[in-house]
Design a protein around this motif. Structure first.
Motif, short mmCIF file in Angstrom:
data_model
loop_
_atom_site.label_atom_id
_atom_site.label_comp_id
_atom_site.label_asym_id
_atom_site.label_seq_id
_atom_site.Cartn_x
_atom_site.Cartn_y
_atom_site.Cartn_z
N LYS A 176 -88.11 18.75 -84.03
CA LYS A 176 -88.00 17.91 -82.84
C LYS A 176 -89.33 17.26 -82.47
N LYS A 177 -90.46 17.92 -82.86
CA LYS A 177 -91.79 17.44 -82.47
C LYS A 177 -92.55 16.81 -83.64
N GLU A 178 -92.01 16.97 -84.85
CA GLU A 178 -92.73 16.53 -86.04
C GLU A 178 -92.80 15.01 -86.13
N LYS A 179 -93.98 14.48 -86.47
CA LYS A 179 -94.18 13.04 -86.57
C LYS A 179 -94.18 12.55 -88.02
N SER A 180 -94.60 13.42 -88.96
CA SER A 180 -94.70 13.01 -90.36
C SER A 180 -93.31 12.92 -90.99
N SER A 181 -93.01 11.78 -91.60
CA SER A 181 -91.69 11.60 -92.24
C SER A 181 -91.54 12.52 -93.45
N VAL A 182 -92.65 12.79 -94.15
CA VAL A 182 -92.60 13.68 -95.33
C VAL A 182 -92.26 15.10 -94.90
N VAL A 183 -92.91 15.57 -93.84
CA VAL A 183 -92.64 16.92 -93.33
C VAL A 183 -91.23 17.00 -92.75
N GLN A 184 -90.81 15.95 -92.05
CA GLN A 184 -89.45 15.92 -91.51
C GLN A 184 -88.42 16.07 -92.63
#
Length: 217
Positions: A176-184
């Protein structure tokens, strides 16, 4: 013995060929083919270890898909010829050490994870408690294709994740808080793999549907 000498010579030559950018993929594909079709000669534990190390470090390359798939199939077949618990435990630790090698590529690490996934269910007592953290790290730093492959391996690796249902919920909160598309994307494959391992009831228990409904298109 004579077989060990011959195999060591093959391994040495393969390492040289793998580093030469002009070596055709078809030439390297012969190596996993040869190993798989002569696996009865490799029942010596040290030979199996050397074969898997050769595959992980020198023959797995994301840009050579056919070679990668051949290598994974061969490595899986080699692991399954071992039936000694002590050897399997040692092999699991050996494979896990590859995840700590920062000189290896994500594709190398992927091969190691696949082999760990094959080996782990065969070992009665697993002590590699930090494997899950290493897998999550790979999920967050790998290419899309490698993330997908890692996610598909998770059901076989579930014994390393402790309270894996709790991890689904925690990963969802982080998502919900993640900004990186790779990590998402890595988190998405991680969640999907853990759900597959734990069963569909995990979807209801973790609140995934509510998260999906609340996420903007």
């Amino acid at each position: 013995d004579a077989i060990s000498v011959i195999m060591d010579s093959i391994f040495s030559e393969t390492k040289i060929l793998s580093k030469d950018e002009e070596t055709p993929e078809e030439t390297l594909e012969f190596i996993p083919f040869f190993l798989q079709n002569n696996k009865d000669l490799l029942k010596n534990f040290e030979m199996v270890k050397k074969s898997l190390d050769l595959i992980i470090v020198y023959l797995t390359n994301e840009s050579q898909e056919n070679l990668l798939q051949s290598c994974l199939a061969t490595g899986i077949a080699l692991i399954k010829i071992l039936d000694n618990q002590e050897n399997l435990s040692q092999l699991l630790a050996f494979l896990t050490n590859h995840l700590d090698n920062k000189n290896l590529t994500p594709s190398n690490h992927l091969a190691a994870v696949v082999f760990i996934g094959v080996c782990a269910p065969l070992v009665n007592n697993t002590k590699e408690s930090n494997v899950s953290a290493k897998i999550v790290n790979l999920m967050h730093t790998s290419s899309h294709s490698n993330q997908k492959a890692l996610g598909s391996c998770l059901p076989e690796l579930i014994k390393f994740f402790g309270d894996s249902k709790k991890m689904v919920t925690e990963t969802l909160d982080k998502q919900k808080k993640e900004k990186s598309s790779v990590v998402q994307r890595g988190n998405a494959y991680l969640i999907a793999g853990l759900i597959k391992a734990n069963g569909v009831k995990t979807i209801e228990d973790s609140g995934i549907m509510e998260f999906v409904k609340s996420t903007p298109d």
